[in-house]
Design a protein around this motif. Structure first.
Motif, mmCIF file in Angstrom:
data_model
loop_
_atom_site.group_PDB
_atom_site.id
_atom_site.type_symbol
_atom_site.label_atom_id
_atom_site.label_comp_id
_atom_site.label_asym_id
_atom_site.label_seq_id
_atom_site.Cartn_x
_atom_site.Cartn_y
_atom_site.Cartn_z
ATOM 1 N N SER A 174 6.491 9.350 -12.002
ATOM 2 C CA SER A 174 5.333 8.455 -12.020
ATOM 3 C C SER A 174 5.003 8.054 -10.591
ATOM 4 C CB SER A 174 5.617 7.193 -12.838
ATOM 5 O OG SER A 174 5.776 7.486 -14.210
ATOM 6 N N THR A 175 3.727 7.895 -10.314
ATOM 7 C CA THR A 175 3.270 7.456 -8.998
ATOM 8 C C THR A 175 2.755 6.025 -9.102
ATOM 9 O OG1 THR A 175 2.648 9.702 -8.326
ATOM 10 C CG2 THR A 175 1.619 7.872 -7.121
ATOM 11 N N ILE A 176 3.162 5.190 -8.167
ATOM 12 C CA ILE A 176 2.652 3.819 -8.104
ATOM 13 C C ILE A 176 2.214 3.508 -6.681
ATOM 14 C CG2 ILE A 176 4.152 3.038 -9.997
ATOM 15 C CD1 ILE A 176 5.869 1.596 -7.943
ATOM 16 N N ILE A 177 1.314 2.538 -6.550
ATOM 17 C CA ILE A 177 0.945 2.004 -5.231
ATOM 18 C C ILE A 177 1.574 0.622 -5.131
ATOM 19 C CG2 ILE A 177 -0.906 1.336 -3.664
ATOM 20 C CD1 ILE A 177 -2.750 3.214 -5.148
ATOM 21 N N TRP A 178 2.465 0.467 -4.191
ATOM 22 C CA TRP A 178 3.245 -0.764 -4.093
ATOM 23 C C TRP A 178 2.408 -1.911 -3.529
ATOM 24 C CZ3 TRP A 178 7.539 -2.088 -6.343
ATOM 25 C CH2 TRP A 178 8.191 -3.260 -5.934
ATOM 26 N N GLY A 179 2.674 -3.100 -4.068
ATOM 27 C CA GLY A 179 2.055 -4.310 -3.536
ATOM 28 C C GLY A 179 0.677 -4.577 -4.102
ATOM 29 N N GLU A 180 0.014 -5.567 -3.524
ATOM 30 C CA GLU A 180 -1.338 -5.920 -3.953
ATOM 31 C C GLU A 180 -2.297 -4.794 -3.602
ATOM 32 O OE1 GLU A 180 -2.048 -8.578 -5.663
ATOM 33 O OE2 GLU A 180 -0.095 -9.588 -5.461
ATOM 34 N N SER A 181 -3.217 -4.540 -4.512
ATOM 35 C CA SER A 181 -4.147 -3.440 -4.300
ATOM 36 C C SER A 181 -5.579 -3.932 -4.342
ATOM 37 C CB SER A 181 -3.954 -2.352 -5.358
ATOM 38 O OG SER A 181 -4.904 -1.322 -5.200
ATOM 39 N N THR A 182 -6.409 -3.371 -3.476
ATOM 40 C CA THR A 182 -7.837 -3.679 -3.488
ATOM 41 C C THR A 182 -8.614 -2.563 -4.170
ATOM 42 O OG1 THR A 182 -8.106 -2.638 -1.312
ATOM 43 C CG2 THR A 182 -7.696 -5.011 -1.365
ATOM 44 N N GLY B 59 0.782 -1.228 0.000
ATOM 45 C CA GLY B 59 0.000 0.000 0.000
ATOM 46 C C GLY B 59 0.811 1.274 0.000
ATOM 47 N N ASP B 60 2.139 1.176 0.020
ATOM 48 C CA ASP B 60 2.980 2.372 -0.001
ATOM 49 C C ASP B 60 2.794 3.151 -1.303
ATOM 50 O OD1 ASP B 60 4.078 2.037 2.476
ATOM 51 O OD2 ASP B 60 6.057 1.382 1.782
ATOM 52 N N VAL B 61 2.734 4.474 -1.160
ATOM 53 C CA VAL B 61 2.741 5.360 -2.324
ATOM 54 C C VAL B 61 4.197 5.651 -2.666
ATOM 55 C CG1 VAL B 61 2.125 7.640 -3.220
ATOM 56 C CG2 VAL B 61 0.515 6.384 -1.764
ATOM 57 N N VAL B 62 4.571 5.308 -3.884
ATOM 58 C CA VAL B 62 5.958 5.436 -4.328
ATOM 59 C C VAL B 62 6.005 6.348 -5.547
ATOM 60 C CG1 VAL B 62 7.978 4.193 -5.207
ATOM 61 C CG2 VAL B 62 6.492 3.113 -3.498
ATOM 62 N N VAL B 63 6.964 7.270 -5.572
ATOM 63 C CA VAL B 63 7.158 8.101 -6.757
ATOM 64 C C VAL B 63 8.506 7.755 -7.391
ATOM 65 C CG1 VAL B 63 5.665 10.018 -6.119
ATOM 66 C CG2 VAL B 63 8.040 10.020 -5.349
ATOM 67 N N LEU B 64 8.506 7.620 -8.696
ATOM 68 C CA LEU B 64 9.718 7.407 -9.473
ATOM 69 C C LEU B 64 10.070 8.733 -10.133
ATOM 70 C CD1 LEU B 64 8.742 4.065 -11.293
ATOM 71 C CD2 LEU B 64 9.465 4.400 -8.923
ATOM 72 N N VAL B 65 11.321 9.166 -9.987
ATOM 73 C CA VAL B 65 11.699 10.514 -10.419
ATOM 74 C C VAL B 65 12.898 10.455 -11.357
ATOM 75 C CG1 VAL B 65 12.221 12.842 -9.635
ATOM 76 C CG2 VAL B 65 10.984 11.291 -8.120
ATOM 77 N N SER B 66 12.777 11.160 -12.508
ATOM 78 C CA SER B 66 13.859 11.139 -13.496
ATOM 79 C C SER B 66 14.145 12.540 -14.024
ATOM 80 C CB SER B 66 13.481 10.237 -14.674
ATOM 81 O OG SER B 66 12.450 10.843 -15.444
#
Length: 345
Positions: free
Chosen positions: A329-337, A312-319
């Motif tokens: 880009s923003t992703i939600i880590w792991g399995e998501s409901t 459920g962690d909110v992760v940002v990838l930065v370039s």
């Protein structure tokens, strides 16, 4: 519709260059290289570490981790560099062949060190608009360190350029490691500030140019570029991160981890401070250097292995890439409901 990251892969050459070796070649104090530039060591290519070849190794790693048949891949997007095995060559088609993605179609794309972030947005768009595309592989290699002349003071900010390969498999309908929104900014006023001056149509490569050490990255107006770029670069870093988060339905306070490209330590810390993040919420790649557009993949893998990423962690990838381009880009880590992301099923 959801798009998730099924797996990633990374390839790192065994050969390294230390901060001490960089300092000796550049005539700089070791502490400047290690502490200010933030390079304790970096990967450099060995004899077989060609650009596409490193991407192939990373892609095979991602496919193995995903546990999929390569023939299930619908599109292969090469996200490596123009500097590769041969000029005027579509590396994606070679990569497709070598991994056995015989049912895919393939193409190359480039935005310098912003290519992976840009290609994530591109791949998601393809899956959203084409019902025949469900699985997309992004892969490639990077060894632009070949274009660094350590005697050229104007290119010191690129002494961190390293070598390696990276890969990412995106899958439609996957509710795992959800890829949300991407923000990109390009600024053409910097388009000719960092160039290899010879070897193109403006000035073809000659033996004389080689003897003069001109077939390297160079900055024609270093003072002018620094004045124009320094603060604007930081502003654009923060702009794309915030836009990506906000379009994804989040705010800076929601960030659990930031996968940031390698840059000088002070800039890295500045971005973290402005976002309200601690140093534990990112990994500074001082033992790897800057592997171009694959820093974000490397950072994700390192964070996952070290237990920094939680469900459920909110992760940002930065370039960021010369040209200049910035992306996040923003992703939600792991399995998501989450069945709905920003109104999309």
């Amino acid at each position: 519709m959801t798009v998730g990251i099924l797996s990633t892969g990374i390839y790192l050459p065994e050969k390294i260059m230390t901060g001490l070796e960089i300092a000796e070649q550049a005539g700089l104090p070791t502490e400047v290289v290690e502490n200010k530039m933030g390079i304790r060591k970096k990967t450099v290519p060995g004899p077989g570490d060609h650009t596409c070849a490193m991407g192939i190794k990373a892609a095979k790693s991602a496919i193995e981790k995903a546990g999929i048949d390569p023939k299930d891949i619908d599109v292969v997007i090469y996200v490596g560099e123009e500097h590769k095995e041969y000029p005027l060559w579509t590396a994606a088609i070679k990569l497709q062949e070598e991994i056995g993605a015989y049912r895919a179609w393939a193409f190359d794309t480039a935005l310098r060190c912003g290519t992976t972030i840009m290609a994530m947005k591109l791949a998601k768009s393809l899956m959203e608009t084409d019902p025949d595309i469900s699985t997309v592989l992004l892969a490639g290699g990077y060894r632009n360190s070949d274009f660094i002349n350590y005697k050229n003071e104007s290119t010191r900010f690129m002494f961190n350029l390293a070598a390696g390969g990276g890969a990412m498999i995106l899958k439609k309908g996957l509710k795992k490691n959800l890829l949300l929104e991407t923000s990109l900014v390009t600024d053409g006023s910097f388009s000719e500030d960092v160039i290899v001056p010879v070897g193109g149509t403006v000035e073809p490569l000659t033996s004389e140019a080689l003897q003069q050490d001109r077939y390297y990255l160079d900055v024609p107006d270093p003072d002018g570029m620094k004045k124009r770029l320094e603060q604007k670069s930081m502003d654009h870093f923060l702009k794309v991160i915030r836009e990506s988060l906000y379009k994804s339905g989040f705010e800076e306070k929601d960030i659990a981890y930031a996968a940031i490209l390698h840059m000088k330590k002070s800039a890295h810390l500045y971005v973290l401070k402005e976002l309200g993040l601690s140093e534990e919420q990112s990994i500074y790649l001082e033992d790897y250097g800057h592997i171009g557009q694959f820093d974000q993949i490397l950072s994700l893998e390192l964070a996952d292995k070290s237990g920094r990423l939680k469900e459920g962690d909110v992760v940002v990838l930065v370039s960021a890439g010369i040209g200049y381009a910035w992306g996040a880009s923003t992703i939600i880590w792991g399995e998501s409901t989450r069945g709905t992301v920003n109104g999309s099923d």
